[in-house]
Write an enzyme that holds these catalytic residues in place. Structure first.
Site, PDB file in Angstrom:
ATOM      1  N   GLN A 260     -11.575   6.121  -0.837  1.00 31.96           N
ATOM      2  CA  GLN A 260     -11.244   5.460  -1.895  1.00 31.96           C
ATOM      3  C   GLN A 260     -12.661   5.079  -2.492  1.00 31.96           C
ATOM      4  O   GLN A 260     -12.698   4.703  -3.748  1.00 31.96           O
ATOM      5  CB  GLN A 260     -10.454   4.028  -1.450  1.00 31.96           C
ATOM      6  CG  GLN A 260     -10.005   3.148  -2.545  1.00 31.96           C
ATOM      7  CD  GLN A 260      -8.953   4.111  -3.159  1.00 31.96           C
ATOM      8  OE1 GLN A 260      -8.965   4.055  -4.514  1.00 31.96           O
ATOM      9  NE2 GLN A 260      -8.052   4.737  -2.697  1.00 31.96           N
ATOM     10  N   HIS A 263     -14.431   7.040  -5.554  1.00 36.05           N
ATOM     11  CA  HIS A 263     -14.013   6.988  -6.858  1.00 36.05           C
ATOM     12  C   HIS A 263     -14.782   6.307  -7.834  1.00 36.05           C
ATOM     13  O   HIS A 263     -15.286   7.056  -8.928  1.00 36.05           O
ATOM     14  CB  HIS A 263     -12.667   6.060  -6.941  1.00 36.05           C
ATOM     15  CG  HIS A 263     -11.374   7.078  -6.405  1.00 36.05           C
ATOM     16  ND1 HIS A 263     -11.050   8.033  -7.560  1.00 36.05           N
ATOM     17  CD2 HIS A 263     -10.569   6.898  -5.440  1.00 36.05           C
ATOM     18  CE1 HIS A 263     -10.093   8.598  -6.956  1.00 36.05           C
ATOM     19  NE2 HIS A 263      -9.492   7.775  -5.653  1.00 36.05           N
ATOM     20  N   GLU A 328      -3.528  -2.015  -3.949  1.00 34.70           N
ATOM     21  CA  GLU A 328      -2.744  -0.953  -5.000  1.00 34.70           C
ATOM     22  C   GLU A 328      -2.382   0.132  -3.813  1.00 34.70           C
ATOM     23  O   GLU A 328      -1.102   0.711  -4.033  1.00 34.70           O
ATOM     24  CB  GLU A 328      -3.934  -0.250  -5.615  1.00 34.70           C
ATOM     25  CG  GLU A 328      -3.608   1.090  -6.526  1.00 34.70           C
ATOM     26  CD  GLU A 328      -4.859   1.702  -6.877  1.00 34.70           C
ATOM     27  OE1 GLU A 328      -4.845   2.421  -7.965  1.00 34.70           O
ATOM     28  OE2 GLU A 328      -5.985   1.455  -6.571  1.00 34.70           O
ATOM     29  N   HIS A 329      -3.070   0.449  -2.910  1.00 41.18           N
ATOM     30  CA  HIS A 329      -2.815   1.514  -1.862  1.00 41.18           C
ATOM     31  C   HIS A 329      -2.843   0.698  -0.377  1.00 41.18           C
ATOM     32  O   HIS A 329      -3.768   0.094  -0.318  1.00 41.18           O
ATOM     33  CB  HIS A 329      -3.732   2.640  -1.786  1.00 41.18           C
ATOM     34  CG  HIS A 329      -3.751   3.602  -3.057  1.00 41.18           C
ATOM     35  ND1 HIS A 329      -5.009   3.370  -3.713  1.00 41.18           N
ATOM     36  CD2 HIS A 329      -3.043   4.353  -3.665  1.00 41.18           C
ATOM     37  CE1 HIS A 329      -4.760   4.056  -4.829  1.00 41.18           C
ATOM     38  NE2 HIS A 329      -3.687   4.715  -4.868  1.00 41.18           N
ATOM     39  N   ASP A 362      -1.803  10.905  -3.875  1.00 40.71           N
ATOM     40  CA  ASP A 362      -2.575  10.895  -5.055  1.00 40.71           C
ATOM     41  C   ASP A 362      -2.573  12.310  -5.642  1.00 40.71           C
ATOM     42  O   ASP A 362      -2.732  12.470  -6.853  1.00 40.71           O
ATOM     43  CB  ASP A 362      -4.377  11.135  -4.627  1.00 40.71           C
ATOM     44  CG  ASP A 362      -4.881   9.521  -4.694  1.00 40.71           C
ATOM     45  OD1 ASP A 362      -4.368   8.700  -5.126  1.00 40.71           O
ATOM     46  OD2 ASP A 362      -5.941   9.561  -4.342  1.00 40.71           O
ATOM     47  N   HIS A 421      25.074 -20.081 -37.499  1.00 38.75           N
ATOM     48  CA  HIS A 421      25.410 -19.370 -36.484  1.00 38.75           C
ATOM     49  C   HIS A 421      26.842 -19.785 -36.013  1.00 38.75           C
ATOM     50  O   HIS A 421      27.968 -19.083 -35.661  1.00 38.75           O
ATOM     51  CB  HIS A 421      24.625 -19.839 -35.145  1.00 38.75           C
ATOM     52  CG  HIS A 421      23.473 -18.987 -35.173  1.00 38.75           C
ATOM     53  ND1 HIS A 421      22.341 -18.946 -35.756  1.00 38.75           N
ATOM     54  CD2 HIS A 421      23.011 -17.948 -33.850  1.00 38.75           C
ATOM     55  CE1 HIS A 421      21.571 -18.372 -35.539  1.00 38.75           C
ATOM     56  NE2 HIS A 421      21.798 -17.731 -34.388  1.00 38.75           N
TER      57      HIS A 421
END
Length: 446
Positions: A260, A263, A328-329, A362, A421
């Site tokens: 991770q 990245h 996220e993960h 991934d 209405h």
């Protein structure tokens, strides 16, 4: 290097800091620059695109060169290995099969008094896919964004991606696009690419939905054009949180944290362990694996700023901290991952067991890897076919049903002061008007 924390208060404070790592005053300054880019592209079209491509990407292009030609697409297949092509095709097959299970079904329900209610799902007509460039090529991002759009039934899928040196695009990206069914690809990136998709230019069509991750300028551009077009999310730097017990392998966990961190310098890599000894072993092996890492400087920076190991007394406590962070993960590298799953409330994607590294998700498992970040997993979900589909309500009342509901409708309309209405219901109760002459005003004139 990796910091190890043993107190709950310090752990929650650090997790909060990491979650909020993109909240700073610089973002407001950058937003002003992005607004200028958006306005210029909106007003000047291709001319502004070419200007910003030269300014930001150092590539001089003509408008006719923005779109990748058919011959360039064909040539890309000659520049990728058979192993890579096979991997792209396996990934495509798995991603497509998974997302086909997610297509929502239109439905109609027939009730009493001929009341018909339902929901109709239809895809957007045009989707724009943004694929980042820069530090690496991302054929997996192409697949993860384009395949759900194709499965949803989007008629026109347009892809934009920044040009590399000599205005080239990575052949793996071009091959992945074609395997996913995209033939319309433009070499333009950054906020200017988002502007082109949102407003349209002489060359690039306006789309209905824009998806795909990018840098801060891309993310801010997506935020600012939202409303004119739909977007998937405002993706921040990537993150992983690993919950590990004594059955996990510290070598594997260290590799997952580095996977991770490599990245981006702002990527977050977090371990929550039930053993101080295990946390120390992970830290030691992480340093060992970093020694010959090809992206060492970048990865070390991420670990130093946003790497963390927290030691807790129980897996229940680990789950509680994880839920506060909403990663996220999330990897559950524990003996009984499905039992621990019952305590997990917030996560973009959950990887269960010691043989399921995040890299599986991934690339090849099938579920989408475009996921909510920075705590947004508390309310948001992964990209999917739903991103490219909208739904319309279906309503039909018979005259009998309308009359039964008339009093309630009129009472609510009158309470809100909406005269017409109420009248739209009352007048239908009088039967169909036969001519204009029956109107009181017309009779008065006669």
């Amino acid at each position: 290097m990796l910091r190890i924390i043993n107190t709950w208060s310090e752990a929650t404070a650090e997790l909060r800091r990491i979650c909020q790592r993109t909240d700073n005053e610089d973002t407001l300054q950058e937003e002003g620059k992005v607004r200028q880019v958006l306005q210029a592209v909106k007003q000047e079209g291709d001319r502004a695109l070419l200007h910003y491509t030269e300014q930001f990407d150092r590539q001089i292009l003509q408008a006719s060169e923005l779109r990748i030609s058919g011959s360039q697409l064909d040539a890309a297949y000659q520049q990728v290995s058979k192993d890579l092509l096979d991997a792209i095709r396996v990934a495509k097959q798995n991603i497509e099969a998974f997302h086909r299970q997610r297509i929502p079904k239109s439905w109609v329900q027939f009730g009493d008094d001929e009341v018909v209610l339902g929901k109709r799902y239809t895809p957007v007509e045009r989707a724009g896919i943004y694929v980042p460039g820069g530090r690496a090529a991302y054929p997996s991002t192409v697949l993860m964004n384009a395949i759900p759009a194709a499965v949803a039934g989007v008629e026109r899928i347009v892809m934009v991606t920044p040009p590399g040196s000599e205005s080239s695009l990575h052949p793996a990206v071009l091959v992945a696009a074609q395997e996913a069914g995209i033939q319309e690809i433009y070499r333009v990136g950054g906020a200017q690419a988002i502007a082109a998709l949102a407003y349209g230019t002489e060359t690039i069509p306006q789309v209905d939905v824009i998806t795909g991750p990018g840098n801060i300028y891309v993310t801010l551009a997506k935020k600012l054009v939202y409303g004119r077009v739909g977007i998937d999310s405002l993706a921040g730097p990537s993150e992983v949180l690993v919950i590990a017990d004594e059955t996990a392998d510290p070598v594997h966990v260290a590799a997952d944290l580095l996977a991770q961190a490599e990245h981006d310098p702002m990527a977050a890599a977090i371990l929550i362990a039930t053993s101080s000894q295990f946390a120390r072993e992970v830290k030691e092996d992480l340093q060992r694996q970093l020694a010959n890492h090809p992206r060492r400087l970048l990865t070390e920076k991420a670990i130093a700023n946003y790497g963390l190991a927290v030691v807790v007394d129980s897996l229940e406590a680990a789950a509680q901290l994880s839920n506060e962070f909403a990663p996220e993960h999330l990897e559950l590298e524990v003996k009984e991952p499905w039992a621990l799953l019952e305590n997990i409330r917030h996560a973009g994607a959950i990887f269960l067991g010691t043989s399921t590294p995040e890299a599986v998700g991934d690339y090849i498992a099938g579920p989408n890897h475009t996921l909510p970040t920075s705590g947004s997993a508390r309310y948001a979900s992964a990209l999917g076919v739903e991103t490219f589909i909208k739904h319309s309500s279906l309503i039909q009342y018979s005259s009998t049903a309308l009359q039964k509901a008339a009093n309630a409708i009129q009472a609510l309309a009158n309470a809100e002061g909406l005269h017409s209405h109420s009248e739209s219901v009352r007048l239908r109760g009088q039967g169909k008007s036969t001519s204009e002459s029956s109107h009181p005003d017309n009779q008065q004139q006669e």
